[in-house]
Design a protein around this motif. Structure first.
Motif, mmCIF file in Angstrom:
data_model
loop_
_atom_site.group_PDB
_atom_site.id
_atom_site.type_symbol
_atom_site.label_atom_id
_atom_site.label_comp_id
_atom_site.label_asym_id
_atom_site.label_seq_id
_atom_site.Cartn_x
_atom_site.Cartn_y
_atom_site.Cartn_z
ATOM 1 N N LYS A 276 0.795 -1.227 -0.085
ATOM 2 C CA LYS A 276 0.053 -0.057 -0.014
ATOM 3 C C LYS A 276 0.860 1.412 0.017
ATOM 4 C CE LYS A 276 -2.237 1.266 3.999
ATOM 5 N NZ LYS A 276 -2.995 1.464 4.889
ATOM 6 N N ILE A 277 0.508 2.220 -0.796
ATOM 7 C CA ILE A 277 1.183 3.546 -0.890
ATOM 8 C C ILE A 277 0.186 4.349 -0.016
ATOM 9 C CG2 ILE A 277 1.949 5.398 -2.043
ATOM 10 C CD1 ILE A 277 2.849 3.513 -4.398
ATOM 11 N N PRO A 278 0.612 4.552 1.029
ATOM 12 C CA PRO A 278 -0.296 5.462 2.053
ATOM 13 C C PRO A 278 -0.432 6.989 1.619
ATOM 14 C CG PRO A 278 1.879 5.365 3.209
ATOM 15 C CD PRO A 278 1.899 4.675 1.895
ATOM 16 N N THR A 279 -1.897 7.423 1.951
ATOM 17 C CA THR A 279 -2.010 8.845 1.759
ATOM 18 C C THR A 279 -2.276 9.432 0.185
ATOM 19 O OG1 THR A 279 -0.768 9.227 4.036
ATOM 20 C CG2 THR A 279 -1.714 11.118 2.540
ATOM 21 N N SER A 280 -1.184 9.532 -0.297
ATOM 22 C CA SER A 280 -1.383 9.795 -1.851
ATOM 23 C C SER A 280 -0.031 9.199 -2.602
ATOM 24 C CB SER A 280 -1.113 11.330 -1.640
ATOM 25 O OG SER A 280 0.044 11.865 -1.181
ATOM 26 N N LEU A 281 -0.420 9.185 -3.773
ATOM 27 C CA LEU A 281 0.587 8.358 -4.772
ATOM 28 C C LEU A 281 1.824 9.746 -5.065
ATOM 29 C CD1 LEU A 281 -1.636 6.949 -7.486
ATOM 30 C CD2 LEU A 281 -0.709 5.951 -5.583
ATOM 31 N N PRO A 282 3.110 8.794 -4.880
ATOM 32 C CA PRO A 282 4.041 9.876 -5.073
ATOM 33 C C PRO A 282 4.344 10.502 -6.358
ATOM 34 C CG PRO A 282 4.897 7.627 -4.949
ATOM 35 C CD PRO A 282 3.158 7.543 -4.686
ATOM 36 N N ALA A 283 4.773 11.430 -6.410
ATOM 37 C CA ALA A 283 5.221 12.216 -7.879
ATOM 38 C C ALA A 283 6.590 11.743 -8.617
ATOM 39 C CB ALA A 283 5.437 13.788 -7.465
ATOM 40 N N ILE A 284 7.281 10.649 -7.685
ATOM 41 C CA ILE A 284 8.178 10.275 -8.441
ATOM 42 C C ILE A 284 8.096 8.527 -8.409
ATOM 43 C CG2 ILE A 284 9.990 12.111 -7.647
ATOM 44 C CD1 ILE A 284 10.381 9.980 -5.156
#
Length: 202
Positions: free
Chosen positions: A80-88
């Motif tokens: 799981k990628i928490p909170t928000s998806l990264p920009a990288i």
């Protein structure tokens, strides 16, 4: 019945005693030590939280001493990628292969999808984009018993596009969870396992 060489140790509730060479695998390349958290696990009580702020961070690096002389391996985890998806782009796990080659599974920021790729090859994207703060079961099988090497993978047990690359026949040399780039990103893992028996997939 699957015969894993490594199972998720997080349910002990601490990273103490996980390894550093003491239990048949090593935790390598760590700058940010992983955390065991009780925040929103997929199941059970704990989740492995890999939160990196411009650092390298890996959960473990299984080597051939643990994997054995096997020309293939399989493994998986809820991620799981928490909170928000990264920009990288973020590497989620990697598999070492003969002749210094490797296969990587990760997240591609431009598409919002997961990908799999050999080190010198192009990324093959998942059929669908992922959603932040959502658990996905991801597993991979790599066969290195012939050229080309073949990597199969699934998301929530749905097969994704296979990827291949010509390479020297030989043993899988390592399996690492986490990323070793100097990036800012967070990934949570639950129930990771690795097996040197490719018949354990799917």
């Amino acid at each position: 019945v699957p015969a894993p060489v490594w199972l998720d140790p997080s349910e002990v509730g601490t990273v103490a005693g996980w390894g550093f060479g003491s239990v048949g695998f090593k935790i390598a390349d760590i700058i940010t030590v992983p955390d065991v958290s009780t925040t929103s696990p997929h199941d059970g009580t704990y989740v492995i939280s890999l939160t990196s702020v411009s650092d390298r961070a890996r959960i473990l690096d299984l080597t051939s001493a643990t994997l054995g002389t096997t020309q293939g391996a399989t493994g998986g985890s809820y991620i799981k990628i928490p909170t928000s998806l990264p920009a990288i782009d973020v590497n989620i796990f990697s598999i070492g292969l003969p002749s210094g080659r490797a296969v990587f599974l990760g997240f591609q920021a431009s598409s919002g999808k997961l990908y799999i790729k050999f080190d010198t090859g192009s990324a093959v994207l998942s059929a669908n984009a992922i959603v932040a703060d959502t658990w996905y079961w991801v597993d991979v099988k790599i066969s290195s018993s012939a050229s080309p090497h073949v990597a199969d993978w699934r998301i929530d047990r749905v097969p994704q596009t296979q990827v291949t690359q010509a390479n020297t026949t030989g043993n899988v040399t390592s399996w690492g969870w986490g990323h070793d780039e100097l990036i800012t990103a967070s990934v949570h893992y639950d129930n990771p396992l690795v097996s040197s028996t490719i018949g354990d997939y799917p």
